[in-house]
Design a protein around this motif. Structure first.
Motif, PDB file in Angstrom:
ATOM      1  N   PRO A   1    -108.272 -37.606  -2.239  1.00 18.23           N
ATOM      2  CA  PRO A   1    -109.677 -38.012  -2.058  1.00 18.23           C
ATOM      3  C   PRO A   1    -109.997 -38.593  -0.693  1.00 18.23           C
ATOM      4  O   PRO A   1    -110.983 -39.321  -0.540  1.00 18.23           O
ATOM      5  N   PHE A   2    -109.179 -38.309   0.320  1.00 20.66           N
ATOM      6  CA  PHE A   2    -109.382 -38.889   1.648  1.00 20.66           C
ATOM      7  C   PHE A   2    -109.699 -37.829   2.698  1.00 20.66           C
ATOM      8  O   PHE A   2    -109.366 -38.007   3.865  1.00 20.66           O
ATOM      9  N   ASP A   3    -110.336 -36.727   2.328  1.00 18.13           N
ATOM     10  CA  ASP A   3    -110.611 -35.671   3.299  1.00 18.13           C
ATOM     11  C   ASP A   3    -111.960 -35.889   3.983  1.00 18.13           C
ATOM     12  O   ASP A   3    -112.771 -34.983   4.113  1.00 18.13           O
ATOM     13  N   LEU A   4    -112.203 -37.112   4.434  1.00 16.84           N
ATOM     14  CA  LEU A   4    -113.472 -37.432   5.094  1.00 16.84           C
ATOM     15  C   LEU A   4    -113.656 -36.704   6.417  1.00 16.84           C
ATOM     16  O   LEU A   4    -114.794 -36.376   6.784  1.00 16.84           O
TER      17      LEU A   4
ATOM     18  N   MET B   1    -112.015 -47.240   4.423  1.00 20.21           N
ATOM     19  CA  MET B   1    -111.608 -48.289   5.354  1.00 20.21           C
ATOM     20  C   MET B   1    -111.173 -49.558   4.624  1.00 20.21           C
ATOM     21  O   MET B   1    -110.203 -50.222   5.014  1.00 20.21           O
ATOM     22  N   ASN B   2    -111.878 -49.918   3.568  1.00 22.25           N
ATOM     23  CA  ASN B   2    -111.506 -51.120   2.808  1.00 22.25           C
ATOM     24  C   ASN B   2    -110.121 -50.977   2.190  1.00 22.25           C
ATOM     25  O   ASN B   2    -109.327 -51.924   2.192  1.00 22.25           O
ATOM     26  N   LEU B   3    -109.820 -49.807   1.661  1.00 20.93           N
ATOM     27  CA  LEU B   3    -108.509 -49.598   1.055  1.00 20.93           C
ATOM     28  C   LEU B   3    -107.399 -49.712   2.092  1.00 20.93           C
ATOM     29  O   LEU B   3    -106.342 -50.302   1.832  1.00 20.93           O
TER      30      LEU B   3
ATOM     31  N   GLY C   1    -119.431 -31.660   2.037  1.00 22.49           N
ATOM     32  CA  GLY C   1    -120.743 -32.155   1.647  1.00 22.49           C
ATOM     33  C   GLY C   1    -121.491 -32.838   2.768  1.00 22.49           C
ATOM     34  O   GLY C   1    -122.718 -32.941   2.723  1.00 22.49           O
ATOM     35  N   GLU C   2    -120.794 -33.315   3.800  1.00 19.70           N
ATOM     36  CA  GLU C   2    -121.448 -34.052   4.869  1.00 19.70           C
ATOM     37  C   GLU C   2    -121.326 -33.356   6.219  1.00 19.70           C
ATOM     38  O   GLU C   2    -122.281 -33.335   6.998  1.00 19.70           O
ATOM     39  N   LEU C   3    -120.137 -32.816   6.519  1.00 16.63           N
ATOM     40  CA  LEU C   3    -119.867 -32.317   7.862  1.00 16.63           C
ATOM     41  C   LEU C   3    -119.573 -30.815   7.893  1.00 16.63           C
ATOM     42  O   LEU C   3    -118.982 -30.334   8.846  1.00 16.63           O
TER      43      LEU C   3
ATOM     44  N   VAL D   1    -113.802 -40.337  -1.854  1.00 16.12           N
ATOM     45  CA  VAL D   1    -114.291 -41.705  -1.706  1.00 16.12           C
ATOM     46  C   VAL D   1    -115.309 -41.768  -0.578  1.00 16.12           C
ATOM     47  O   VAL D   1    -115.403 -40.865   0.256  1.00 16.12           O
ATOM     48  N   ARG D   2    -116.096 -42.851  -0.575  1.00 17.96           N
ATOM     49  CA  ARG D   2    -116.996 -43.094   0.546  1.00 17.96           C
ATOM     50  C   ARG D   2    -116.206 -43.614   1.736  1.00 17.96           C
ATOM     51  O   ARG D   2    -115.085 -44.088   1.599  1.00 17.96           O
ATOM     52  N   TYR D   3    -116.812 -43.547   2.914  1.00 19.10           N
ATOM     53  CA  TYR D   3    -116.077 -43.931   4.110  1.00 19.10           C
ATOM     54  C   TYR D   3    -115.792 -45.427   4.131  1.00 19.10           C
ATOM     55  O   TYR D   3    -114.730 -45.848   4.600  1.00 19.10           O
TER      56      TYR D   3
END
Length: 440
Positions: free
Chosen positions: A233-236, A332-334, A241-243, A326-328
């Motif tokens: 779940p870390f493929d930001l 970062m929090n994790l 969906g966003e980029l 997850v959200r960005y």
């Protein structure tokens, strides 16, 4: 007493891999084997992941090309080879080409220090099933992992586009955030093994694997490694969906294939490193005491190593099928607020226990029990002190999406205010659940 004997965990001195009979053609054979092994493994992984995800998500998956869809991955590879290759106008041509090459070549270099087995006899020469065994093998792995992100950054920067640049920036921040926790998890292994040589780390895990003694470090490394290779779940950096596709948006044909290949190779890289650090590497469980130790000699250890590697890779695929992106801010929090403090605290605990075992003549069993007890006590303390009691500050303020000057989506438990353009039916539906609430 030398350092290797002091740090020995099995009661005998840990010996490094023996390269005394190594020749240039043996090195060349092993280098070619690593490249071919990774390419074949990636092709197999494409089929395994698609079939595995399909079964986990109750859908057919590839089942047309070849028996059980086995030729689907081959068809995809051929498609990438023959697809039209175009270059976006206005890009930095040199960096545009260098980006995917850096990402791919960095991925191929990690397995150079991973031991696939002990010394074997090849054409009359005794050689370890390992390309090289530097004294800083652990640092080599971290350095190559850090180098790979430059391929993503160069690809996003040279594409001269907003979305690729955002993907590259996300990737750099993500790697920096999770490399700290991953590095500290690896340091705990170096401390208990007494060396950064991968061959000595494997030898030190006889008969007990480090995953049992260092399970917090193993969990931290696994989570951090999934974030390092940009997998769900870390493929930001490349979330569709966003980029669109992040740093890969402006790439096609083989340049896109290099990035695609690097992602899957890195999945097996982290699986091999996890196997080496925490699962005993090529050693069969208690293999030294079964059938006279024959299971840990010859080419048998390669079978055990590859089996463990695929087991870890399957867990990564399983995570992709189970968890959502997850959200960005959660990413970062994790990394900074959860994994980094836990890894730092666990590093201190392991260092203290290692010192106690060296200077108080404590056996390995007592060391493991002590680490487990301290870790359980720490979990209990964190569990009781980490719960923040919510103060009664009166009624909660209504959520304002424009409070910061720009639109912000609601968090869990918050509701968007009713639009002034909403009709009576929508207003009644939005306020239906609030009529029964007691008034202040």
């Amino acid at each position: 007493m030398n350092a290797l004997t002091m740090f020995s965990t099995a009661g005998h001195e840990v010996q490094p891999a023996d390269f005394s009979q190594e020749t240039w053609w043996l090195t060349l054979i092993k280098a070619v084997f690593i490249i071919v092994f990774l390419l074949i493994t990636v092709i197999m992984a494409l089929w395994v992941e698609r079939r595995g995800l399909a079964r986990m998500q109750t859908r057919p998956g590839p089942n047309v090309h070849g028996p059980l869809g086995l030729l689907q991955a081959v068809a995809d590879a051929v498609k990438l080879l023959v697809k039209e290759d175009f270059n976006k106008q206005g890009v930095d041509r040199i960096l545009y080409l260098v980006g995917p090459l850096v990402a791919a070549f960095s991925a191929f270099m990690v397995l150079a220090v991973i031991p696939f087995g002990p010394n074997v006899n090849i054409l009359g020469h005794s050689t370890p099933l390992q390309l090289m065994d530097p004294s800083i093998g652990g640092l080599y792995i971290l350095a190559i992992a850090s180098l790979g992100v430059y391929g993503i950054i160069l690809g996003g920067w040279s594409s001269k586009g907003t979305l690729p640049l955002l993907g590259a920036m996300r990737s750099s921040a993500q790697v920096i955030s999770y490399e700290l926790g991953m590095g500290m998890a690896m340091v705990t292994v170096f401390i208990v093994s007494g060396s950064m040589r991968t061959s000595q780390i494997v030898a030190a895990q006889s008969p007990v694997w480090w995953i049992f003694a260092l399970i917090p470090a193993a969990c931290i490394y696994f989570i951090s490694s999934v974030a390092e290779i940009n997998r769900l779940p870390f493929d930001l950096p490349e979330c569709e969906g966003e980029l669109v596709a992040g740093h890969e948006t402006e790439y096609s044909s083989m340049k896109f294939a290099w990035y695609y290949l690097a992602e899957y190779i890195n999945m097996f890289n982290v699986s091999c490193v996890f196997t080496t650090l925490f699962l005993g590497g090529w050693r069969f469980p208690f293999g030294d005491h079964i059938l006279g130790g024959v299971l840990n000699t010859g080419f048998f250890p390669m079978i055990w190593f590859i089996t463990k590697m695929w087991a870890v890779a399957f867990c990564i695929i399983w995570v992709r099928a189970t968890l959502v992106r997850v959200r960005y801010d959660q990413l970062m929090n994790l990394g900074w607020k959860v994994l980094l403090p836990i890894s730092l605290g666990w590093l201190v605990i392991v260092a203290l226990m290692r010192g106690i075992s060296l200077y108080a003549n404590v056996t390995l069993t007592q060391l493991l029990i002590g680490i487990a007890v301290i870790f359980l006590i720490a979990l209990v303390i964190i569990g009781f002190t980490g719960r923040e009691k919510r103060a009664d500050t009166g009624p909660e303020k209504p959520f304002d999406p424009m409070a910061g000057g720009y639109p912000v989506p609601p968090r869990l438990g918050q509701q968007m205010p009713v639009s002034p353009r909403a009709g009576r039916a929508e207003v009644a539906l939005a306020t239906a659940g609030k009529e029964d609430e007691p008034s202040e």
